[in-house]
Design a protein around this motif. Structure first.
Motif, PDB file in Angstrom:
ATOM      1  N   ALA A  38       0.821  -1.211   0.000  1.00 38.23           N
ATOM      2  CA  ALA A  38       0.000   0.000   0.000  1.00 38.23           C
ATOM      3  C   ALA A  38       0.853   1.257   0.000  1.00 38.23           C
ATOM      4  O   ALA A  38       0.436   2.291  -0.543  1.00 38.23           O
ATOM      5  CB  ALA A  38      -0.928  -0.003   1.214  1.00 38.23           C
ATOM      6  N   ARG A  39       2.030   1.190   0.558  1.00 40.64           N
ATOM      7  CA  ARG A  39       2.927   2.352   0.575  1.00 40.64           C
ATOM      8  C   ARG A  39       3.380   2.743  -0.827  1.00 40.64           C
ATOM      9  O   ARG A  39       3.608   3.913  -1.093  1.00 40.64           O
ATOM     10  CB  ARG A  39       4.154   2.075   1.427  1.00 40.64           C
ATOM     11  CG  ARG A  39       3.874   2.041   2.885  1.00 40.64           C
ATOM     12  CD  ARG A  39       5.162   1.816   3.631  1.00 40.64           C
ATOM     13  NE  ARG A  39       4.991   2.180   5.008  1.00 40.64           N
ATOM     14  CZ  ARG A  39       5.977   2.353   5.842  1.00 40.64           C
ATOM     15  NH1 ARG A  39       7.222   2.192   5.435  1.00 40.64           N
ATOM     16  NH2 ARG A  39       5.754   2.693   7.093  1.00 40.64           N
ATOM     17  N   THR A  40       3.527   1.789  -1.713  1.00 37.17           N
ATOM     18  CA  THR A  40       4.041   2.065  -3.046  1.00 37.17           C
ATOM     19  C   THR A  40       2.954   2.029  -4.114  1.00 37.17           C
ATOM     20  O   THR A  40       3.262   2.141  -5.299  1.00 37.17           O
ATOM     21  CB  THR A  40       5.140   1.050  -3.418  1.00 37.17           C
ATOM     22  OG1 THR A  40       4.571  -0.257  -3.443  1.00 37.17           O
ATOM     23  CG2 THR A  40       6.290   1.090  -2.433  1.00 37.17           C
ATOM     24  N   TYR A  41       1.699   1.909  -3.731  1.00 35.02           N
ATOM     25  CA  TYR A  41       0.613   1.748  -4.700  1.00 35.02           C
ATOM     26  C   TYR A  41       0.508   2.943  -5.642  1.00 35.02           C
ATOM     27  O   TYR A  41       0.416   2.771  -6.863  1.00 35.02           O
ATOM     28  CB  TYR A  41      -0.713   1.517  -3.970  1.00 35.02           C
ATOM     29  CG  TYR A  41      -1.889   1.417  -4.908  1.00 35.02           C
ATOM     30  CD1 TYR A  41      -2.077   0.283  -5.683  1.00 35.02           C
ATOM     31  CD2 TYR A  41      -2.801   2.460  -5.041  1.00 35.02           C
ATOM     32  CE1 TYR A  41      -3.139   0.179  -6.561  1.00 35.02           C
ATOM     33  CE2 TYR A  41      -3.862   2.369  -5.913  1.00 35.02           C
ATOM     34  CZ  TYR A  41      -4.030   1.240  -6.659  1.00 35.02           C
ATOM     35  OH  TYR A  41      -5.073   1.147  -7.522  1.00 35.02           O
ATOM     36  N   LEU A  67       1.062   2.781  -9.620  1.00 34.33           N
ATOM     37  CA  LEU A  67      -0.043   3.098 -10.524  1.00 34.33           C
ATOM     38  C   LEU A  67       0.379   4.159 -11.529  1.00 34.33           C
ATOM     39  O   LEU A  67       0.093   4.050 -12.719  1.00 34.33           O
ATOM     40  CB  LEU A  67      -1.249   3.566  -9.704  1.00 34.33           C
ATOM     41  CG  LEU A  67      -2.568   3.723 -10.419  1.00 34.33           C
ATOM     42  CD1 LEU A  67      -3.016   2.389 -10.999  1.00 34.33           C
ATOM     43  CD2 LEU A  67      -3.611   4.261  -9.469  1.00 34.33           C
ATOM     44  N   GLN A  68       1.084   5.170 -11.055  1.00 37.84           N
ATOM     45  CA  GLN A  68       1.563   6.227 -11.946  1.00 37.84           C
ATOM     46  C   GLN A  68       2.576   5.656 -12.941  1.00 37.84           C
ATOM     47  O   GLN A  68       2.527   5.962 -14.127  1.00 37.84           O
ATOM     48  CB  GLN A  68       2.190   7.356 -11.136  1.00 37.84           C
ATOM     49  CG  GLN A  68       2.630   8.526 -11.976  1.00 37.84           C
ATOM     50  CD  GLN A  68       3.207   9.648 -11.130  1.00 37.84           C
ATOM     51  OE1 GLN A  68       3.404   9.485  -9.929  1.00 37.84           O
ATOM     52  NE2 GLN A  68       3.479  10.764 -11.747  1.00 37.84           N
ATOM     53  N   ARG A  69       3.479   4.831 -12.470  1.00 40.83           N
ATOM     54  CA  ARG A  69       4.484   4.228 -13.345  1.00 40.83           C
ATOM     55  C   ARG A  69       3.825   3.326 -14.387  1.00 40.83           C
ATOM     56  O   ARG A  69       4.227   3.309 -15.550  1.00 40.83           O
ATOM     57  CB  ARG A  69       5.500   3.455 -12.519  1.00 40.83           C
ATOM     58  CG  ARG A  69       6.684   2.988 -13.299  1.00 40.83           C
ATOM     59  CD  ARG A  69       7.734   2.349 -12.428  1.00 40.83           C
ATOM     60  NE  ARG A  69       7.152   1.687 -11.268  1.00 40.83           N
ATOM     61  CZ  ARG A  69       7.709   1.663 -10.073  1.00 40.83           C
ATOM     62  NH1 ARG A  69       8.868   2.220  -9.879  1.00 40.83           N
ATOM     63  NH2 ARG A  69       7.126   1.042  -9.070  1.00 40.83           N
ATOM     64  N   THR A 120       3.963   3.822 -18.483  1.00 34.25           N
ATOM     65  CA  THR A 120       4.391   2.733 -19.362  1.00 34.25           C
ATOM     66  C   THR A 120       3.334   2.465 -20.429  1.00 34.25           C
ATOM     67  O   THR A 120       3.667   2.247 -21.595  1.00 34.25           O
ATOM     68  CB  THR A 120       4.655   1.459 -18.543  1.00 34.25           C
ATOM     69  OG1 THR A 120       5.628   1.755 -17.546  1.00 34.25           O
ATOM     70  CG2 THR A 120       5.172   0.344 -19.414  1.00 34.25           C
ATOM     71  N   ALA A 121       2.059   2.505 -20.056  1.00 35.54           N
ATOM     72  CA  ALA A 121       0.983   2.273 -21.020  1.00 35.54           C
ATOM     73  C   ALA A 121       0.963   3.383 -22.066  1.00 35.54           C
ATOM     74  O   ALA A 121       0.750   3.120 -23.255  1.00 35.54           O
ATOM     75  CB  ALA A 121      -0.354   2.180 -20.301  1.00 35.54           C
TER      76      ALA A 121
END
Length: 80
Positions: free
Chosen positions: A49-52, A56-58, A62-63
């Motif tokens: 949860a700390r890196t969510y 998500l942004q990364r 990438t998409a």
């Protein structure tokens, strides 16, 4: 996906692991040990949860990069 993994690992493997532990130790000790796995899962969830937000942004970046890198497909010809 969530239901699949909950059922596969929780409902299918949980009793199996508890059975192996009760064979190796006593049933009482096995039933006291099994909740430790819940604590391990909660710890993994808190770490994730700390890196969510960053993940998500990364993933969005990438998409977008993948969408820009794909060549445009040629138009399809109609079948006669």
């Amino acid at each position: 996906m969530l239901s699949l993994f909950q059922n596969l690992f929780g409902l299918a493997l949980g009793p199996l692991i508890a059975g192996f532990l009760s064979d190796a130790w006593s049933l009482e000790r096995a039933l006291m040990t099994v909740p430790v796995f819940s604590l391990l899962a909660a710890t993994a969830l808190l770490i994730a949860a700390r890196t969510y937000e960053a993940d998500l942004q990364r993933a969005g970046e990438t998409a977008e990069e993948d969408a820009q890198a794909e060549p445009a497909s040629p138009p399809r010809q109609a079948l006669a």
